[in-house]
Structure formats: C-alpha cells, structure tokens
Scaffold this active site. Structure first.
Site, PDB file in Angstrom:
ATOM      1  N   ASP A 219       7.992   5.529  -2.870  1.00  0.00           N
ATOM      2  CA  ASP A 219       8.105   4.709  -4.077  1.00  0.00           C
ATOM      3  C   ASP A 219       9.560   4.572  -4.504  1.00  0.00           C
ATOM      4  OD1 ASP A 219       5.309   4.553  -4.144  1.00  0.00           O
ATOM      5  OD2 ASP A 219       5.125   6.220  -5.550  1.00  0.00           O
TER       6      ASP A 219
ATOM      7  N   ASP B 121       0.988  11.270  -4.246  1.00  0.00           N
ATOM      8  CA  ASP B 121       2.092  11.249  -5.191  1.00  0.00           C
ATOM      9  C   ASP B 121       2.305  12.665  -5.690  1.00  0.00           C
ATOM     10  OD1 ASP B 121       2.597   8.498  -5.063  1.00  0.00           O
ATOM     11  OD2 ASP B 121       1.187   8.041  -6.669  1.00  0.00           O
TER      12      ASP B 121
END
Length: 160
Positions: free
Chosen positions: A132, A116
């Site tokens: 995401d 991330d």
C-alpha cells in the site's frame, strides 16, 4: 541508465519486503492481534482486508483483481510510451506496479484478502501494508509527474 536499474531493483526489493513482512506477520501473530512497535506512533495489527482502500468493495475480489490488472496495464502502457524518457515517471510506475503485484499475490493466494499490519497509533487511519505504501507513493509521484508536465506544456505554449 543507473536510475532505471535502481528503480527496477527497488521495485523488486519492495515486492520481496512486502511478501516477507506479510509472511512474518501471518506466522507470528494470531489474526486480530496487535503488538506495539513504536509506542504512540506505530503498532502492528494482524488483519485481513477483503476490500480495497478503507475496505472499499469488500468481498468483491474479482472486481478488485480486475481493477488491479487494468491499472497495471495502464502503467505498462505509460511506461512503454513515456517511461523510458522520464525517470520520475519510471520510478512512479515501478512503485505502483510492485505494490499492485504484492497485493494481487495476496488476493490470489489468501482467499481474496490482503494481509495488513501497519497501524498509525497517532491518527485514525486504516491498517495498511508495505505494498500500500508503494502504491500511494507511486501514485503521488504520478500526480507530480502529470502536474509538472502540464506546467511544462503551458510554458511551451506561452513561448510559441
């Protein structure tokens, strides 16, 4: 037909963009580091998430992979049953599938964690990635599709 082709191309492009962006982050930013991108709006933070959204089920890679596979199979079943008939549903499923594949690739080849790197500086929100974003937008479109379908069914029921 063009819309379906664009959806497939977009899904593949999102998957490639997701994987390339994660590769660049891993190769150029030490784990745990951050870098300003748009000051006050978006920063890049290199983190590895062993869980799902908000760290849910952290460390339970096989459960997360199983959930991902089940969701992807449901999406494929929806696509086979209804998706070709409806552009919105097709786009929604394409986004969910491309995002799911992107994060699944990470879990399989990155020791169970997902890379991330996008951090919204103006709010308290977990760090996330391109996959995401695709999943959330696709899920939102799925909700929209089902709400519209319920409204359509009620209108048809009232007419009869």
């Amino acid at each position: 037909m063009l819309s379906y082709i664009l959806a497939i191309i977009s899904g593949i492009a999102l998957l490639v963009f997701d994987q390339v962006s994660k590769y660049i982050v891993v190769k150029t930013m030490p784990l745990g580091s951050s870098s300003e991108f748009l000051p006050g709006i978006i920063d890049f933070w290199h983190v590895h998430n062993k869980g799902g959204a908000w760290g849910f089920l952290s460390g339970y890679t096989w459960i997360l992979l199983s959930i991902t596979i089940i969701v992807m199979l449901i999406c494929i079943a929806l696509l086979l049953k209804h998706g070709i008939k409806n552009k919105l549903l097709f786009w929604a499923i394409t986004l969910v599938l491309s995002g799911g594949i992107g994060n699944m690739i990470d879990r399989i080849f990155n020791g169970g964690s997902v890379v991330d790197f996008i951090h919204l500086d103006f709010m308290d929100f977990p760090v996330f990635n391109i996959a995401d974003c695709a999943i959330v937008i696709g899920a939102g479109l799925l909700v929209l599709y089902f709400v519209m379908d319920i409204i359509k069914e009620r209108k048809n029921h009232e007419r009869n």
